[in-house]
Write a protein that holds these residues in place. Sequence first.
Motif, PDB file in Angstrom:
ATOM      1  N   VAL A 104      83.239  25.216  43.933  1.00  0.00           N
ATOM      2  CA  VAL A 104      82.100  24.314  43.701  1.00  0.00           C
ATOM      3  C   VAL A 104      80.822  24.896  44.293  1.00  0.00           C
ATOM      4  O   VAL A 104      79.765  24.891  43.651  1.00  0.00           O
ATOM      5  N   VAL A 105      80.906  25.416  45.515  1.00  0.00           N
ATOM      6  CA  VAL A 105      79.720  25.973  46.172  1.00  0.00           C
ATOM      7  C   VAL A 105      79.180  27.171  45.390  1.00  0.00           C
ATOM      8  O   VAL A 105      77.965  27.314  45.210  1.00  0.00           O
ATOM      9  N   THR A 106      80.070  28.038  44.921  1.00  0.00           N
ATOM     10  CA  THR A 106      79.637  29.211  44.152  1.00  0.00           C
ATOM     11  C   THR A 106      78.913  28.784  42.887  1.00  0.00           C
ATOM     12  O   THR A 106      77.856  29.336  42.542  1.00  0.00           O
ATOM     13  N   ALA A 107      79.469  27.795  42.178  1.00  0.00           N
ATOM     14  CA  ALA A 107      78.829  27.318  40.951  1.00  0.00           C
ATOM     15  C   ALA A 107      77.473  26.681  41.253  1.00  0.00           C
ATOM     16  O   ALA A 107      76.469  26.952  40.563  1.00  0.00           O
ATOM     17  N   LEU A 108      77.409  25.835  42.287  1.00  0.00           N
ATOM     18  CA  LEU A 108      76.150  25.162  42.614  1.00  0.00           C
ATOM     19  C   LEU A 108      75.099  26.147  43.114  1.00  0.00           C
ATOM     20  O   LEU A 108      73.903  25.993  42.820  1.00  0.00           O
ATOM     21  N   CYS A 109      75.520  27.157  43.868  1.00  0.00           N
ATOM     22  CA  CYS A 109      74.563  28.157  44.350  1.00  0.00           C
ATOM     23  C   CYS A 109      73.941  28.913  43.183  1.00  0.00           C
ATOM     24  O   CYS A 109      72.721  29.082  43.125  1.00  0.00           O
ATOM     25  N   ALA A 110      74.783  29.378  42.257  1.00  0.00           N
ATOM     26  CA  ALA A 110      74.257  30.078  41.077  1.00  0.00           C
ATOM     27  C   ALA A 110      73.383  29.156  40.251  1.00  0.00           C
ATOM     28  O   ALA A 110      72.348  29.568  39.709  1.00  0.00           O
ATOM     29  N   LEU A 111      73.791  27.885  40.149  1.00  0.00           N
ATOM     30  CA  LEU A 111      73.043  26.913  39.357  1.00  0.00           C
ATOM     31  C   LEU A 111      71.655  26.673  39.931  1.00  0.00           C
ATOM     32  O   LEU A 111      70.700  26.435  39.183  1.00  0.00           O
ATOM     33  N   SER A 112      71.520  26.763  41.248  1.00  0.00           N
ATOM     34  CA  SER A 112      70.231  26.467  41.879  1.00  0.00           C
ATOM     35  C   SER A 112      69.345  27.696  42.036  1.00  0.00           C
ATOM     36  O   SER A 112      68.182  27.701  41.619  1.00  0.00           O
ATOM     37  N   VAL A 113      69.890  28.767  42.624  1.00  0.00           N
ATOM     38  CA  VAL A 113      69.009  29.851  43.051  1.00  0.00           C
ATOM     39  C   VAL A 113      68.657  30.825  41.925  1.00  0.00           C
ATOM     40  O   VAL A 113      67.532  31.337  41.866  1.00  0.00           O
ATOM     41  N   MET A 114      69.587  31.086  40.998  1.00  0.00           N
ATOM     42  CA  MET A 114      69.282  32.076  39.960  1.00  0.00           C
ATOM     43  C   MET A 114      68.193  31.601  38.995  1.00  0.00           C
ATOM     44  O   MET A 114      67.251  32.353  38.693  1.00  0.00           O
ATOM     45  N   PRO A 115      68.245  30.365  38.466  1.00  0.00           N
ATOM     46  CA  PRO A 115      67.112  29.905  37.639  1.00  0.00           C
ATOM     47  C   PRO A 115      65.802  29.889  38.423  1.00  0.00           C
ATOM     48  O   PRO A 115      64.735  30.177  37.863  1.00  0.00           O
TER      49      PRO A 115
END
Length: 538
Positions: free
Chosen positions: A278-289
């Motif tokens: 979950v953390v990996t998905a949320l991190c990518a979802l927030s910081v990459m965009p």
Amino acid sequence: MATVRIDQKPQQSDSAVWTLVVVSVATFMLMLDLTVVNVALPDIRNAFDSSFSALQWILDAYALGLAAVLLAAGSLADRIGRKKVFDAGLLIFVLASLACGLAQNDLTLIIARFVQGLGGAVLFAVGPALLGHEFRGKARGMAFGVFGAVAGLAIGFGPLIGGGLADSVGWRWIFLINVPLTIAALVIGFLKMRESRNEFTPPVDWPGMIAFSAGLFFLVLGFMRGQADGWTSVRIIGCFVAAVLLLAGFTFLQISRPSHAMFDLKLFRNDTFNGLFVVTALCALSVMPALFLLISYLQNQLGHAPFASGLRLLPLTLMLFVAAAVGGSLVAKLPPAVLVGGSQLFIAAGLAAVLLVDTGSGWTALIPAFILIGIGMGMFSPGRAAFSIAVTTPDKAGMASGVNETAQQAGLAIGIAAIGAFFQNRVGNSFTNAESARTALGDKVSEVSDAIAAGGGAHVPEPIRAAANTAFVSGLHQAMILASVIAAISGVVAFLTLRKEDLNEAALATPGIPPEADDVTRPLRLPGQVDSQVRTNR
């Protein structure tokens, strides 16, 4: 007849350093190709007279291929050999990169980018498992620190490298530069890397691999194309329906055929595995965009050229590199909740710091945000890579790594679609409510607002430029608040779910136990067992 020898002093494999070199080179190339193409799109459009839709597909095709086969690649590597599958990924990647560089039209480039993504997925899924096989304890922390730093450098230097190549030798070299580097990695890997795979190899789960890869393909495609094609269009709804049916079929196959299953459903009993996913998905979802929007701000609102924009990202890049090196050394020392949760809070703070920017700001207003985001990303990368394979036994490292990388790529695709749509909506709402814009443009105000969100604010007529800049910055602020909240939630999830007792203690704490050679994988020492090295010679 195998003989067993007990060594009193652990020794590090000679192949370990070369494995780290090859995996790092491969990771740098595949992460670079996530960002480097953005700066070359104007030149590609001029070369092929490409439509806006075609340019979107040039970006999306790579990410789509990258996301689709991560889990399948990791599971296959555990079964038939990680080095063998990794080398196959390098070969696919180099051939596709060559095809991209020699493409004569945008359709060929799109297809080659998709295949390039497939090769990149193999490298990304199997690379951490190769490192986990070669390194233990403090050495493993160092290796994953380098791994995370290299990935971050590729993201940070993407615009700089892409801009430099496009300006000097032409856009084709952003792809062709991969060819000599990949060939060198192939040669070194063939000569120096060791093979590893399960000692007891179950049959390859071809139906499961096909069902999961196809399901993830349609899921990511739906999120990527939803904004452009319309979220309620037949095409997008069809993608999501197909994804649900295929992933449901995959789940049924895993339950009904446990001896063939490519994914061990027992991992869902591990809170740390679930939390890290979950953390990996949320991190990518927030910081990459957020990074894509910040690059757009530097280039399109402040007017910096691609190379100059890359230079201005150096505070983020350098802090990421330093934090990744420090974070790697802390993998075996800090509880995973502290390292991973803390990294997310740094990212949340950095995203919130973008609120310091206003319509009259220069690029230096972004320095606090860049420093905080760089620290957070640097802390997260080595911990994520190390913990993702420490939740299970070494024979399933490829599968566990593939699952975690799948979470990252799915989060990236969903984040770009969701936060991108939110940003576009907020820019449009601000611009269309501006009296000067409505007076000057009339019915065309919505069309122009879309162009502003896409980075065209610097090219609007002077009477409405102030409204365009205000709308862009307002949308940027609101998108960063949303991304910051998501990152903070990610940190809370990490603090609540990640536990050191869920990890294989020896994978993180035992200093330098070398893995077995060839196809023999020794189970890692569990807490309470004697700390000794067993080597099997044939």
